[in-house]
Design an enzyme around this catalytic site. Structure first.
Site, mmCIF file in Angstrom:
data_model
loop_
_atom_site.group_PDB
_atom_site.id
_atom_site.type_symbol
_atom_site.label_atom_id
_atom_site.label_comp_id
_atom_site.label_asym_id
_atom_site.label_seq_id
_atom_site.Cartn_x
_atom_site.Cartn_y
_atom_site.Cartn_z
ATOM 1 N N CYS A 1 3.158 2.600 13.439
ATOM 2 C CA CYS A 1 4.451 3.151 13.043
ATOM 3 C C CYS A 1 4.988 4.119 14.065
ATOM 4 O O CYS A 1 6.188 4.349 14.158
ATOM 5 C CB CYS A 1 4.321 3.864 11.702
ATOM 6 S SG CYS A 1 3.042 3.196 10.662
ATOM 7 N N GLN B 1 -7.588 1.251 4.083
ATOM 8 C CA GLN B 1 -8.477 0.822 5.173
ATOM 9 C C GLN B 1 -9.906 0.577 4.703
ATOM 10 O O GLN B 1 -10.696 -0.036 5.415
ATOM 11 C CB GLN B 1 -8.503 1.880 6.288
ATOM 12 C CG GLN B 1 -7.215 1.993 7.058
ATOM 13 C CD GLN B 1 -6.954 0.788 7.960
ATOM 14 O OE1 GLN B 1 -7.872 0.097 8.412
ATOM 15 N NE2 GLN B 1 -5.693 0.510 8.227
ATOM 16 N N GLY C 1 0.834 -1.199 0.000
ATOM 17 C CA GLY C 1 0.000 0.000 0.000
ATOM 18 C C GLY C 1 0.868 1.249 0.000
ATOM 19 O O GLY C 1 0.566 2.238 -0.681
ATOM 20 N N THR C 2 1.953 1.196 0.733
ATOM 21 C CA THR C 2 2.880 2.331 0.791
ATOM 22 C C THR C 2 3.433 2.640 -0.595
ATOM 23 O O THR C 2 3.505 3.808 -1.006
ATOM 24 C CB THR C 2 4.046 2.008 1.760
ATOM 25 O OG1 THR C 2 3.505 1.790 3.063
ATOM 26 C CG2 THR C 2 5.067 3.125 1.800
ATOM 27 N N SER D 1 -4.040 -2.406 -0.220
ATOM 28 C CA SER D 1 -2.989 -3.284 0.298
ATOM 29 C C SER D 1 -3.577 -4.610 0.755
ATOM 30 O O SER D 1 -4.560 -4.635 1.504
ATOM 31 C CB SER D 1 -2.298 -2.582 1.470
ATOM 32 O OG SER D 1 -1.413 -3.481 2.113
ATOM 33 N N GLY D 2 -2.966 -5.720 0.319
ATOM 34 C CA GLY D 2 -3.509 -7.055 0.586
ATOM 35 C C GLY D 2 -3.669 -7.415 2.053
ATOM 36 O O GLY D 2 -4.655 -8.022 2.449
ATOM 37 N N THR E 1 10.008 -8.667 -11.639
ATOM 38 C CA THR E 1 9.283 -9.928 -11.780
ATOM 39 C C THR E 1 8.110 -9.958 -10.804
ATOM 40 O O THR E 1 8.288 -9.691 -9.613
ATOM 41 C CB THR E 1 10.232 -11.114 -11.509
ATOM 42 O OG1 THR E 1 11.315 -11.003 -12.419
ATOM 43 C CG2 THR E 1 9.524 -12.443 -11.679
ATOM 44 N N ASN F 1 -7.035 5.292 9.264
ATOM 45 C CA ASN F 1 -6.571 4.079 9.931
ATOM 46 C C ASN F 1 -6.595 4.176 11.452
ATOM 47 O O ASN F 1 -6.603 3.164 12.129
ATOM 48 C CB ASN F 1 -5.161 3.722 9.459
ATOM 49 C CG ASN F 1 -4.217 4.903 9.461
ATOM 50 O OD1 ASN F 1 -4.493 5.934 8.838
ATOM 51 N ND2 ASN F 1 -3.127 4.786 10.164
HETATM 52 C C1 LIG Z 1 -1.533 0.080 6.305
HETATM 53 C C2 LIG Z 1 -1.780 1.348 5.585
HETATM 54 C C3 LIG Z 1 -0.920 1.789 4.561
HETATM 55 C C4 LIG Z 1 0.348 1.060 4.215
HETATM 56 O O1 LIG Z 1 0.124 -0.176 3.587
HETATM 57 P P1 LIG Z 1 1.334 -1.229 3.560
HETATM 58 O O2 LIG Z 1 0.859 -2.302 2.631
HETATM 59 O O3 LIG Z 1 1.474 -1.724 4.972
HETATM 60 O O4 LIG Z 1 2.532 -0.544 3.066
HETATM 61 C C5 LIG Z 1 -1.224 2.959 3.897
HETATM 62 N N1 LIG Z 1 -2.320 3.664 4.210
HETATM 63 C C6 LIG Z 1 -3.184 3.269 5.165
HETATM 64 C C7 LIG Z 1 -4.390 4.078 5.440
HETATM 65 C C8 LIG Z 1 -2.938 2.110 5.895
HETATM 66 O O5 LIG Z 1 -3.781 1.743 6.845
#
Ligand SMILES: *Cc1c(COP(=O)(O)O)cnc(C)c1O
Length: 398
Positions: free
Chosen positions: A327, A181, A73-74, A201-202, A239, A153
């Protein structure tokens, strides 16, 4: 040995569902082909990846060709923001975001400021809501991107995304939303909501860690994120992580299928927790909006308490929770989200985030309600700031 383990931190990560793991396993062993290879196990990997892409697109109301897999997600947030900023430099150098974004967005924007871009960080109200009027007023001729998260989040507040999308569309400014989220918890339709870029993000919806996706509406100009081979139509080389992509596809499909049923259950757990804690424990406030919040999110501030001590004591009772964003735990800076909704530093420090997930039960809430009031009481008894007078009144010592 702990008596029990109750996981109440689903906003920070979720377990992989058994069906998701099962779908992934063959791609580690027999089906290990590189998706760019022409022989059969390569083509098989390619096919599995394209099926996952179709599932992600279906969950968002997008076209498969608009989905790009990323490493997290980052990464999706970084790509969306830097990619849109760099590709549209000729138009301008102004970006609009909010004060309560995830650090993946905030720190990317701060980086771009050092690179010469200008960023407006919109404030939020006491519930954590961005005002669409503020978004409209902040747009300039040189604005290239609006990035407002779908749902927060920490405090779970769900933003008026469709309204912001409409404004962005009218003004011809790209609209990115960090929906990490929201996916699996809230109905999302990118075209109906005027979204140009969306990150997911998975591992936030029972899929694996280390895989995400970026939706890029057809025609939206962004630069490539990684340079190398021709993967992801030349925009994100490297890849492809086929097992993770297959897991992400399976997880988003399942999360979307039973969303309504799961949400009803989560809302019941959430609302009972909120009601009972507010009733049983004095000097506590609920952070975020009562209605416009993620189904599994609870966030309290307990006055006269240090959030970290609360977490440690809950952990000793087998309850995994968070004091805000994972974090920043370990650092003494209070959460930027709680400060943005107007909490004083000392109250922001005493915050507790509980996020429910599909494996939680009412018995978990029973257990939480059994241990939490005692822990709060004990911590307050040790606090130099707290002095209980005749049972209910309390004074703050200066
Ligand atoms: C967890 C989160 C991310 C980061 O996702 P990752 O896959 O852990 O890098 C970004 N934005 C929000 C709102 C999140 O909750």
């Amino acid at each position: 040995m702990r008596e029990r383990f109750v996981y109440l931190d689903h906003a920070s990560t979720t377990p992989v569902r058994p069906e998701v793991l099962e779908a992934m396993l063959p791609y580690f062993t027999q089906k290990y082909g590189n998706a760019s290879s022409l022989y059969s196990i390569g083509r098989e990997s390619k096919k599995a990846m394209e099926e996952a892409r179709i599932k992600v697109a279906a969950a968002l109301g997008a076209q498969p060709g608009e989905i790009y897999f990323t490493g997290s997600g980052t990464e999706a947030d970084n790509w969306a923001i830097k990619g849109a900023a760099y590709a549209n430099r000729k138009k301008g150098k102004h970006i609009i975001t909010s004060a309560i974004e995830h650090h993946a967005v905030l720190h990317t924007c701060q980086y771009l400021e050092r690179e010469g871009f200008e960023v407006t960080y919109l404030p939020v109200n006491e519930k954590g809501l961005v005002s669409p009027d503020d978004v409209r007023a902040a747009i300039r001729d040189d604005t290239v991107l609006i990035s407002i998260m779908f749902a927060n989040n920490e405090i779970g507040t769900i933003q008026p995304i469709a309204e912001i999308g409409k404004i962005a569309g009218e003004k011809g400014v790209y609209f990115h939303t960090d929906a990490v989220q929201a996916v699996g918890n809230v109905e999302i339709n990118v075209s109906g909501m005027g979204i140009d870029l969306l990150s997911l993000s998975g591992h936030k919806f029972y899929g694996p860690k280390g895989v995400g996706a970026l939706y890029v509406r057809k025609g939206v100009k962004i630069t490539s994120f990684m340079h190398g081979g021709g993967q992801e139509r030349g925009r994100r080389a490297s890849t492809e992580n086929i097992p993770a992509i297959v897991g992400l596809g399976k997880a988003i499909e399942l999360a979307t299928l039973d969303m309504e049923e799961r949400n009803q259950k989560l809302i019941a757990l959430r609302d009972r927790t909120i009601n009972e804690v507010l009733k049983r424990i004095p000097h506590v406030r609920l952070n975020g909006d009562r209605q416009r919040r993620l189904p599994g999110n609870v966030n309290f501030s307990f006055e006269y308490i240090e959030g970290e001590s609360l977490l440690l004591m809950l952990d000793m009772k087998g309850i995994a929770a968070s004091s805000g964003s994972a974090c920043t735990s370990g650092s003494l800076d209070p959460s930027h989200v709680l400060l943005a909704i107007g909490l004083p530093h000392e109250v922001a420090h005493g915050s507790l985030r509980l996020t429910f997930g599909e494996e939680n039960t009412q018995e978990d809430v029973d257990y939480l309600l059994e241990v939490l009031p005692g822990i709060v009481e004990r911590l307050r008894a040790m606090s130099p700031l707290y002095e209980e007078k005749e049972g209910s009144q309390c004074t703050v010592k200066k």
